[in-house]
Design a protein around this motif. Structure first.
Motif, PDB file in Angstrom:
ATOM      1  N   GLY A  31      61.312 128.246  -5.769  1.00  0.00           N
ATOM      2  CA  GLY A  31      62.290 129.312  -5.962  1.00  0.00           C
ATOM      3  C   GLY A  31      62.478 129.666  -7.423  1.00  0.00           C
ATOM      4  N   ASN A  32      62.664 128.664  -8.273  1.00  0.00           N
ATOM      5  CA  ASN A  32      62.864 128.914  -9.702  1.00  0.00           C
ATOM      6  C   ASN A  32      61.619 129.497 -10.347  1.00  0.00           C
ATOM      7  OD1 ASN A  32      65.528 127.736 -11.101  1.00  0.00           O
ATOM      8  ND2 ASN A  32      65.083 126.538  -9.272  1.00  0.00           N
ATOM      9  N   ALA A  33      60.449 128.960  -9.990  1.00  0.00           N
ATOM     10  CA  ALA A  33      59.204 129.497 -10.553  1.00  0.00           C
ATOM     11  C   ALA A  33      59.031 130.966 -10.170  1.00  0.00           C
ATOM     12  CB  ALA A  33      58.015 128.673 -10.059  1.00  0.00           C
ATOM     13  N   SER A  34      59.382 131.307  -8.926  1.00  0.00           N
ATOM     14  CA  SER A  34      59.255 132.696  -8.473  1.00  0.00           C
ATOM     15  C   SER A  34      60.189 133.615  -9.245  1.00  0.00           C
ATOM     16  CB  SER A  34      59.561 132.787  -6.970  1.00  0.00           C
ATOM     17  OG  SER A  34      58.684 131.976  -6.222  1.00  0.00           O
ATOM     18  N   VAL A  35      61.432 133.171  -9.441  1.00  0.00           N
ATOM     19  CA  VAL A  35      62.406 133.998 -10.161  1.00  0.00           C
ATOM     20  C   VAL A  35      61.959 134.230 -11.605  1.00  0.00           C
ATOM     21  CG1 VAL A  35      64.760 134.065 -11.073  1.00  0.00           C
ATOM     22  CG2 VAL A  35      64.361 133.358  -8.709  1.00  0.00           C
ATOM     23  N   ILE A  36      61.601 133.144 -12.304  1.00  0.00           N
ATOM     24  CA  ILE A  36      61.204 133.261 -13.708  1.00  0.00           C
ATOM     25  C   ILE A  36      59.947 134.125 -13.844  1.00  0.00           C
ATOM     26  CG2 ILE A  36      60.412 131.993 -15.735  1.00  0.00           C
ATOM     27  CD1 ILE A  36      63.354 131.624 -15.157  1.00  0.00           C
ATOM     28  N   ALA A  37      58.933 133.854 -13.002  1.00  0.00           N
ATOM     29  CA  ALA A  37      57.677 134.606 -13.088  1.00  0.00           C
ATOM     30  C   ALA A  37      57.882 136.071 -12.738  1.00  0.00           C
ATOM     31  CB  ALA A  37      56.637 133.979 -12.169  1.00  0.00           C
ATOM     32  N   THR A  38      58.695 136.345 -11.711  1.00  0.00           N
ATOM     33  CA  THR A  38      58.929 137.736 -11.295  1.00  0.00           C
ATOM     34  C   THR A  38      59.619 138.529 -12.380  1.00  0.00           C
ATOM     35  OG1 THR A  38      59.074 137.082  -8.971  1.00  0.00           O
ATOM     36  CG2 THR A  38      60.060 139.181  -9.586  1.00  0.00           C
ATOM     37  N   ILE A  39      60.664 137.961 -12.950  1.00  0.00           N
ATOM     38  CA  ILE A  39      61.394 138.665 -14.008  1.00  0.00           C
ATOM     39  C   ILE A  39      60.494 138.863 -15.240  1.00  0.00           C
ATOM     40  CG2 ILE A  39      63.326 138.492 -15.624  1.00  0.00           C
ATOM     41  CD1 ILE A  39      64.901 137.101 -13.419  1.00  0.00           C
ATOM     42  N   ILE A 346      61.171 126.109 -13.658  1.00  0.00           N
ATOM     43  CA  ILE A 346      61.155 126.951 -14.861  1.00  0.00           C
ATOM     44  C   ILE A 346      59.868 126.732 -15.646  1.00  0.00           C
ATOM     45  CG2 ILE A 346      62.235 127.251 -17.123  1.00  0.00           C
ATOM     46  CD1 ILE A 346      64.939 126.725 -15.682  1.00  0.00           C
ATOM     47  N   LEU A 347      59.473 125.478 -15.794  1.00  0.00           N
ATOM     48  CA  LEU A 347      58.227 125.179 -16.509  1.00  0.00           C
ATOM     49  C   LEU A 347      57.024 125.779 -15.781  1.00  0.00           C
ATOM     50  CD1 LEU A 347      58.871 121.449 -17.517  1.00  0.00           C
ATOM     51  CD2 LEU A 347      59.009 123.477 -18.983  1.00  0.00           C
ATOM     52  N   THR A 348      57.048 125.708 -14.452  1.00  0.00           N
ATOM     53  CA  THR A 348      55.960 126.312 -13.666  1.00  0.00           C
ATOM     54  C   THR A 348      55.941 127.818 -13.847  1.00  0.00           C
ATOM     55  OG1 THR A 348      56.179 124.544 -12.010  1.00  0.00           O
ATOM     56  CG2 THR A 348      54.976 126.527 -11.356  1.00  0.00           C
ATOM     57  N   GLY A 349      57.138 128.443 -13.811  1.00  0.00           N
ATOM     58  CA  GLY A 349      57.229 129.890 -13.992  1.00  0.00           C
ATOM     59  C   GLY A 349      56.739 130.323 -15.357  1.00  0.00           C
ATOM     60  N   VAL A 350      57.099 129.557 -16.394  1.00  0.00           N
ATOM     61  CA  VAL A 350      56.627 129.861 -17.753  1.00  0.00           C
ATOM     62  C   VAL A 350      55.105 129.745 -17.821  1.00  0.00           C
ATOM     63  CG1 VAL A 350      56.649 129.051 -20.144  1.00  0.00           C
ATOM     64  CG2 VAL A 350      58.793 129.213 -18.874  1.00  0.00           C
ATOM     65  N   GLY A 351      54.557 128.743 -17.134  1.00  0.00           N
ATOM     66  CA  GLY A 351      53.102 128.598 -17.096  1.00  0.00           C
ATOM     67  C   GLY A 351      52.430 129.783 -16.420  1.00  0.00           C
ATOM     68  N   ILE A 352      53.036 130.271 -15.324  1.00  0.00           N
ATOM     69  CA  ILE A 352      52.481 131.436 -14.622  1.00  0.00           C
ATOM     70  C   ILE A 352      52.518 132.665 -15.523  1.00  0.00           C
ATOM     71  CG2 ILE A 352      52.856 133.024 -12.699  1.00  0.00           C
ATOM     72  CD1 ILE A 352      53.884 130.617 -11.081  1.00  0.00           C
ATOM     73  N   ILE A 353      53.654 132.837 -16.222  1.00  0.00           N
ATOM     74  CA  ILE A 353      53.790 133.981 -17.130  1.00  0.00           C
ATOM     75  C   ILE A 353      52.729 133.928 -18.226  1.00  0.00           C
ATOM     76  CG2 ILE A 353      55.268 134.955 -18.933  1.00  0.00           C
ATOM     77  CD1 ILE A 353      57.664 134.334 -17.160  1.00  0.00           C
ATOM     78  N   SER A 354      52.522 132.760 -18.802  1.00  0.00           N
ATOM     79  CA  SER A 354      51.517 132.603 -19.858  1.00  0.00           C
ATOM     80  C   SER A 354      50.122 132.914 -19.334  1.00  0.00           C
ATOM     81  CB  SER A 354      51.558 131.178 -20.423  1.00  0.00           C
ATOM     82  OG  SER A 354      52.833 130.874 -20.947  1.00  0.00           O
TER      83      SER A 354
END
Length: 405
Positions: A31-39, A346-354
């Motif tokens: 859930g957190n990874a999806s939110v961070i990556a989506t935004i 959050i760390l996963t989402g940041v990794g996806i964004i990168s």
């Protein structure tokens, strides 16, 4: 029992059941990874669109032919604008600094055995300043080239690379529609705009395009694909747009629906910003639903944990633990699971964004506010969905709990 002891006990209990704890956190992580990556990706898409529109120039006005009904019902835009319209705009609208009419046509461009498909654009020397294009090598065509219908061409950066493979093409000859053009310049890379790659273009004088490529197709004048107009300053854009609309209505004898449309770069920027912002919010909400699903998973596991630990609860209460102590311990466990899952998400989402930033033209942003909000929501979910299991544990009668064990 103080809060620190409750945290230590909760951490020890969760560490003793690593697999269960990890699976419980998985929903929160996703859930957190999806939110961070989506935004982040949404902000990157919005920034890309904004940069592309701003690259057009802040004071550009686009006059596009065809009514709304005609544009929606056919793939090819009707040619309702002529060169005389462009000349009337620049001479009669005081707020307009320069105009750059265009005639566009897809053509096969060749250099010896090298062939590529390019957008052939016939325009005027003012195109470079109106559309904020820069010449990397050579020069842009001038008024003399325009008046003499000269067969000269300025290549987009990508077309130059395809045909000449990093060699200097200035002075070389290319062919389009069986006509030879001398290359006099190469444009700086511009990137894509609204799905069209501006580096896949070949720019030639408008008169050459009209007389030797497309020919005269209308008795009313030289038909244009559209007109680019540059306002003198930002303050004059609105008034210029109004005056252009009135002028063209008079010239075209319009009494009903306009056979053209006038758009400003700011209008297009606002539209793209609203669409990108709306999509980002919608996707963030959908991603947030997965956080709620993860919270439900936390509650289910905590309820199972209460059922399995009735003997421990009964023993602790028999030794003097209060309902508040039991309540706090289970709430702390739920919060630890949620916050830990939130940090990993959050760390996963940041990794996806990168990764998206490396593999795509987007420049996704990592929003500090989104990270703080996501982490806060994770902790809140732990508290909210941990209340029911914690209350059930706190209300267990110690004698009943010990007997059931």
């Amino acid at each position: 029992m103080n809060l620190l002891e409750s945290v230590k006990m909760a951490a020890a209990m969760l560490a003793a059941n690593k697999l269960r704890t990890s699976l419980t956190m998985l929903g929160i992580i996703i859930g957190n990874a999806s939110v961070i990556a989506t935004i982040g990706i949404g902000q990157g898409a919005q920034k890309l669109a904004t940069d592309q529109l701003e690259a057009l120039g802040p004071n550009v006005i686009f006059i596009v032919p065809g009514s709304r009904k005609a544009r929606n019902s056919t793939f090819n835009l009707p040619r309702t604008l002529v060169w005389e319209d462009a000349e009337a705009i620049v001479s009669q609208v005081p707020g307009i600094k320069a105009i750059a009419p265009e005639i566009n046509q897809r053509q096969l461009v060749s250099y010896f055995s090298q062939n590529t498909n390019a957008l052939l654009i016939g325009t005027t020397p003012d195109y470079r300043s109106v559309r904020d294009f820069s010449v990397a090598k050579g020069r842009f065509f001038n008024e003399i080239d325009l008046q003499r219908n000269k067969r000269v061409a300025v290549l987009g950066a990508e077309i130059a690379d395809r045909l000449f493979n990093n060699r200097n093409p200035i002075g070389e000859k290319i062919r389009a529609k069986n006509i030879t053009f001398e290359i006099i310049g190469i444009m700086e890379p511009k990137g894509s705009f609204m799905g069209s790659n501006l580096d896949e273009t070949v720019l030639i004088p408008l008169t050459t395009m009209a007389n030797q490529i497309v020919g005269k197709t209308s008795p009313y004048g030289l038909e244009l694909s559209w007109i680019n107009a540059e306002a003198k300053n930002t303050d004059s854009i609105r008034a210029s747009k109004f005056q252009i609309e009135n002028l063209l209505r008079l010239r075209h004898n319009i009494t009903d629906e306009d056979d053209f449309r006038v758009e400003t770069s700011k209008q297009m920027l606002d539209i793209v910003g609203n669409i990108a912002g709306g999509l980002t919010v919608m996707l963030a909400v959908l991603a947030g639903i997965s956080l709620i699903v993860g919270g439900i998973g936390v509650m289910n596991i905590m309820l199972v944990s209460v059922s399995e630990r009735t003997q421990e609860i009964g023993l602790r209460k028999a030794l003097g633990a209060t309902q508040g102590d039991i309540l706090i311990q289970f709430l702390v466990e739920a919060v630890i699971i949620s916050v830990s899952g939130g940090i990993m998400g959050i760390l996963t989402g940041v990794g996806i964004i990168s990764l998206v930033g490396i593999l795509s033209p987007l420049s996704p942003g990592i929003s500090a506010s989104a990270i703080i909000l996501s982490l806060g929501i994770s902790g809140g979910i732990g508290l909210f969905f941990g209340v029911v299991p914690a209350q059930r544990a706190a209300k267990l009668d110690p004698i009943v709990a010990l007997r059931s064990a």
